[in-house]
Design a protein around this motif. Structure first.
Motif, PDB file in Angstrom:
ATOM      1  N   ALA A  90       0.830  -1.196   0.000  1.00 39.92           N
ATOM      2  CA  ALA A  90       0.000   0.000   0.000  1.00 39.92           C
ATOM      3  C   ALA A  90       0.868   1.251   0.000  1.00 39.92           C
ATOM      4  CB  ALA A  90      -0.923   0.005   1.215  1.00 39.92           C
ATOM      5  N   SER A  91       0.468   2.219  -0.790  1.00 39.67           N
ATOM      6  CA  SER A  91       1.141   3.512  -0.786  1.00 39.67           C
ATOM      7  C   SER A  91       0.647   4.330   0.400  1.00 39.67           C
ATOM      8  CB  SER A  91       0.850   4.266  -2.085  1.00 39.67           C
ATOM      9  OG  SER A  91      -0.512   4.696  -2.098  1.00 39.67           O
ATOM     10  N   SER A  92       1.319   5.433   0.674  1.00 44.20           N
ATOM     11  CA  SER A  92       0.809   6.375   1.661  1.00 44.20           C
ATOM     12  C   SER A  92      -0.445   7.043   1.113  1.00 44.20           C
ATOM     13  CB  SER A  92       1.866   7.438   1.990  1.00 44.20           C
ATOM     14  OG  SER A  92       3.037   6.842   2.521  1.00 44.20           O
ATOM     15  N   ALA A  93      -1.335   7.425   2.004  1.00 39.27           N
ATOM     16  CA  ALA A  93      -2.556   8.094   1.581  1.00 39.27           C
ATOM     17  C   ALA A  93      -2.278   9.576   1.341  1.00 39.27           C
ATOM     18  CB  ALA A  93      -3.642   7.935   2.628  1.00 39.27           C
ATOM     19  N   THR A  94      -2.851  10.102   0.274  1.00 38.45           N
ATOM     20  CA  THR A  94      -2.803  11.535   0.000  1.00 38.45           C
ATOM     21  C   THR A  94      -4.112  12.148   0.464  1.00 38.45           C
ATOM     22  OG1 THR A  94      -1.368  11.196  -1.917  1.00 38.45           O
ATOM     23  CG2 THR A  94      -2.541  13.293  -1.778  1.00 38.45           C
ATOM     24  N   VAL A  95      -4.046  13.022   1.446  1.00 43.92           N
ATOM     25  CA  VAL A  95      -5.242  13.572   2.079  1.00 43.92           C
ATOM     26  C   VAL A  95      -5.262  15.087   1.923  1.00 43.92           C
ATOM     27  CG1 VAL A  95      -6.584  13.735   4.217  1.00 43.92           C
ATOM     28  CG2 VAL A  95      -5.193  11.700   3.770  1.00 43.92           C
ATOM     29  N   ASP A 102     -13.373  17.314   1.282  1.00 41.60           N
ATOM     30  CA  ASP A 102     -12.341  16.456   1.860  1.00 41.60           C
ATOM     31  C   ASP A 102     -12.074  15.322   0.870  1.00 41.60           C
ATOM     32  OD1 ASP A 102     -12.400  18.024   4.088  1.00 41.60           O
ATOM     33  OD2 ASP A 102     -13.459  16.592   5.363  1.00 41.60           O
ATOM     34  N   LYS A 103     -10.794  14.977   0.680  1.00 44.24           N
ATOM     35  CA  LYS A 103     -10.459  13.950  -0.300  1.00 44.24           C
ATOM     36  C   LYS A 103      -9.274  13.132   0.178  1.00 44.24           C
ATOM     37  CE  LYS A 103      -9.247  13.264  -5.191  1.00 44.24           C
ATOM     38  NZ  LYS A 103      -9.039  13.917  -6.506  1.00 44.24           N
ATOM     39  N   VAL A 104      -9.324  11.822  -0.095  1.00 45.28           N
ATOM     40  CA  VAL A 104      -8.207  10.932   0.184  1.00 45.28           C
ATOM     41  C   VAL A 104      -8.050   9.984  -0.997  1.00 45.28           C
ATOM     42  CG1 VAL A 104      -9.653   9.251   1.426  1.00 45.28           C
ATOM     43  CG2 VAL A 104      -7.189   9.321   1.851  1.00 45.28           C
ATOM     44  N   SER A 105      -6.809   9.660  -1.340  1.00 44.76           N
ATOM     45  CA  SER A 105      -6.534   8.702  -2.401  1.00 44.76           C
ATOM     46  C   SER A 105      -5.322   7.862  -2.006  1.00 44.76           C
ATOM     47  CB  SER A 105      -6.292   9.395  -3.747  1.00 44.76           C
ATOM     48  OG  SER A 105      -5.185  10.282  -3.657  1.00 44.76           O
ATOM     49  N   CYS A 106      -5.270   6.623  -2.514  1.00 37.72           N
ATOM     50  CA  CYS A 106      -4.162   5.718  -2.215  1.00 37.72           C
ATOM     51  C   CYS A 106      -4.141   4.607  -3.250  1.00 37.72           C
ATOM     52  CB  CYS A 106      -4.288   5.136  -0.803  1.00 37.72           C
ATOM     53  SG  CYS A 106      -5.856   4.301  -0.474  1.00 37.72           S
ATOM     54  N   ASP A 107      -3.068   3.826  -3.251  1.00 39.36           N
ATOM     55  CA  ASP A 107      -2.887   2.756  -4.235  1.00 39.36           C
ATOM     56  C   ASP A 107      -2.315   1.519  -3.554  1.00 39.36           C
ATOM     57  OD1 ASP A 107      -3.322   4.309  -6.906  1.00 39.36           O
ATOM     58  OD2 ASP A 107      -1.877   5.524  -5.809  1.00 39.36           O
ATOM     59  N   LEU A 108      -2.573   0.367  -4.179  1.00 37.69           N
ATOM     60  CA  LEU A 108      -1.954  -0.892  -3.790  1.00 37.69           C
ATOM     61  C   LEU A 108      -1.424  -1.573  -5.039  1.00 37.69           C
ATOM     62  CD1 LEU A 108      -5.083  -1.028  -2.123  1.00 37.69           C
ATOM     63  CD2 LEU A 108      -3.530  -2.354  -0.727  1.00 37.69           C
ATOM     64  N   THR A 109      -0.307  -2.264  -4.913  1.00 36.82           N
ATOM     65  CA  THR A 109       0.292  -2.939  -6.067  1.00 36.82           C
ATOM     66  C   THR A 109       0.832  -4.291  -5.631  1.00 36.82           C
ATOM     67  OG1 THR A 109       0.981  -0.798  -6.965  1.00 36.82           O
ATOM     68  CG2 THR A 109       1.977  -2.757  -7.945  1.00 36.82           C
ATOM     69  N   THR A 110       0.696  -5.276  -6.527  1.00 34.53           N
ATOM     70  CA  THR A 110       1.258  -6.595  -6.272  1.00 34.53           C
ATOM     71  C   THR A 110       1.661  -7.217  -7.588  1.00 34.53           C
ATOM     72  OG1 THR A 110       0.922  -8.684  -5.115  1.00 34.53           O
ATOM     73  CG2 THR A 110      -0.886  -7.901  -6.471  1.00 34.53           C
ATOM     74  N   ALA A 111       2.473  -8.258  -7.512  1.00 33.52           N
ATOM     75  CA  ALA A 111       2.857  -9.037  -8.692  1.00 33.52           C
ATOM     76  C   ALA A 111       2.716 -10.501  -8.345  1.00 33.52           C
ATOM     77  CB  ALA A 111       4.280  -8.720  -9.130  1.00 33.52           C
ATOM     78  N   SER A 112       1.967 -11.222  -9.163  1.00 30.19           N
ATOM     79  CA  SER A 112       1.842 -12.667  -8.974  1.00 30.19           C
ATOM     80  C   SER A 112       2.342 -13.351 -10.241  1.00 30.19           C
ATOM     81  CB  SER A 112       0.392 -13.059  -8.705  1.00 30.19           C
ATOM     82  OG  SER A 112      -0.451 -12.623  -9.747  1.00 30.19           O
ATOM     83  N   SER A 113       3.224 -14.310 -10.095  1.00 32.54           N
ATOM     84  CA  SER A 113       3.862 -14.943 -11.249  1.00 32.54           C
ATOM     85  C   SER A 113       2.885 -15.822 -12.013  1.00 32.54           C
ATOM     86  CB  SER A 113       5.054 -15.784 -10.800  1.00 32.54           C
ATOM     87  OG  SER A 113       6.046 -14.973 -10.231  1.00 32.54           O
ATOM     88  N   ALA A 114       2.847 -15.596 -13.321  1.00 33.61           N
ATOM     89  CA  ALA A 114       2.042 -16.472 -14.173  1.00 33.61           C
ATOM     90  C   ALA A 114       2.827 -17.738 -14.500  1.00 33.61           C
ATOM     91  CB  ALA A 114       1.657 -15.733 -15.454  1.00 33.61           C
ATOM     92  N   ASP A 115       4.116 -17.598 -14.733  1.00 39.34           N
ATOM     93  CA  ASP A 115       5.015 -18.748 -14.892  1.00 39.34           C
ATOM     94  C   ASP A 115       6.427 -18.239 -14.625  1.00 39.34           C
ATOM     95  OD1 ASP A 115       5.910 -17.504 -17.261  1.00 39.34           O
ATOM     96  OD2 ASP A 115       4.332 -18.497 -18.413  1.00 39.34           O
TER      97      ASP A 115
END
Length: 254
Positions: A90-95, A102-115
């Motif tokens: 998870a990224s830090s939240a931008t508030v 009032d606004k907040v935004s954030c992101d999550l990233t992952t990588a899962s191997s296909a092969d």
């Protein structure tokens, strides 16, 4: 000195009979200032109705409030599970907070191997806006730029919508979602992405997931990557996105 016409009554009273033997019945004339007051009251009521109709009253936020990082909580677990892993960074939240928004935004990233050579990366983006002064409904509708027409030959109720932003035009399938807020849509862009947008009173919530598959082996291996696998099918994640959105909305109101 008595008034002959009114028998000593004030000038705004009139006698219905001038015969003293039968008695005098006084009838009050309408006073002009009463009509003026009535007009002011009526005008105020009409103006209040106009203000209400134009959205000048503060929208209902349904108890929502922003706190912490919504990407680091448990609300999005249904979507993570549907992807196949909870190993999201998870990224830090931008508030930002102000008197009107009032606004907040954030992101999550992952990588899962296909092969061994290819990996599929998933990214989740979340944005929450709380409009405290004006109703965002018109703006919410305008985001999709609202020329919606049935897809040619479509039988599943999907629709085509054009989105114009800085001269760039793209197209997406729009799927209405019921049971989430006042209004909700799932947008399927041409790129591998699914976006769920929800309006609930003065709150606008956007949840998006994207996926891409990339060759990850080093060039020194000399391996031929061959044809890349297909991009992940994100349409299967739509039910999980809706469930995660419901969990998120409940957490914001707790």
């Amino acid at each position: 000195m008595s008034d002959e016409a009114g028998g000593g009554l004030p000038s705004d009273l009139l006698s219905s009979s001038g015969d003293p033997d039968t008695g005098t019945v006084a009838v009050r004339r309408p006073r002009p200032w009463l009509w003026a007051v009535g007009g002011v009251v009526a005008a105020s009521a009409v103006w209040a109705a106009v203000l209400h109709g134009t959205g000048s009253t503060a929208p209902d936020l349904h108890g929502y409030h922003l706190f912490g990082n919504p990407c680091s909580g448990d609300a999005l677990n249904p979507l993570k599970d549907a992807v196949g892993t909870r190993q999201f960074a998870a990224s830090s939240a931008t508030v930002s907070k102000g008197p009107a928004l009032d606004k907040v935004s954030c992101d999550l990233t992952t990588a899962s191997s296909a092969d061994e050579e290819w990996a599929t990366t998933y990214s989740i983006s979340l944005s929450i806006e709380l409009h405290k002064k004006t109703d965002p409904r018109a703006e919410f509708e305008n985001i999709r730029h609202a020329q919606v027409s049935d897809l040619p030959g479509s039988t599943d109720g999907s629709a085509l919508i054009s989105v114009v932003d800085s001269g760039f035009t793209s197209a997406a399938d729009v799927h209405p979602v019921t049971g989430v807020g006042d209004e909700g849509y799932l947008l399927s862009a041409h790129a591998p992405a699914q976006t769920l947008e929800v309006l609930h009173g003065g709150a606008v919530l956007t949840l998006q997931i994207t996926g891409s598959t990339q060759w990850t082996s080093s060039s020194e291996s000399g391996a031929d990557p061959g044809d890349p696998p297909k991009d992940p099918d994100l349409t299967r994640l739509r039910p999980a996105m809706t469930t995660a959105m419901r969990h998120l909305m409940a957490s914001l109101a707790s």
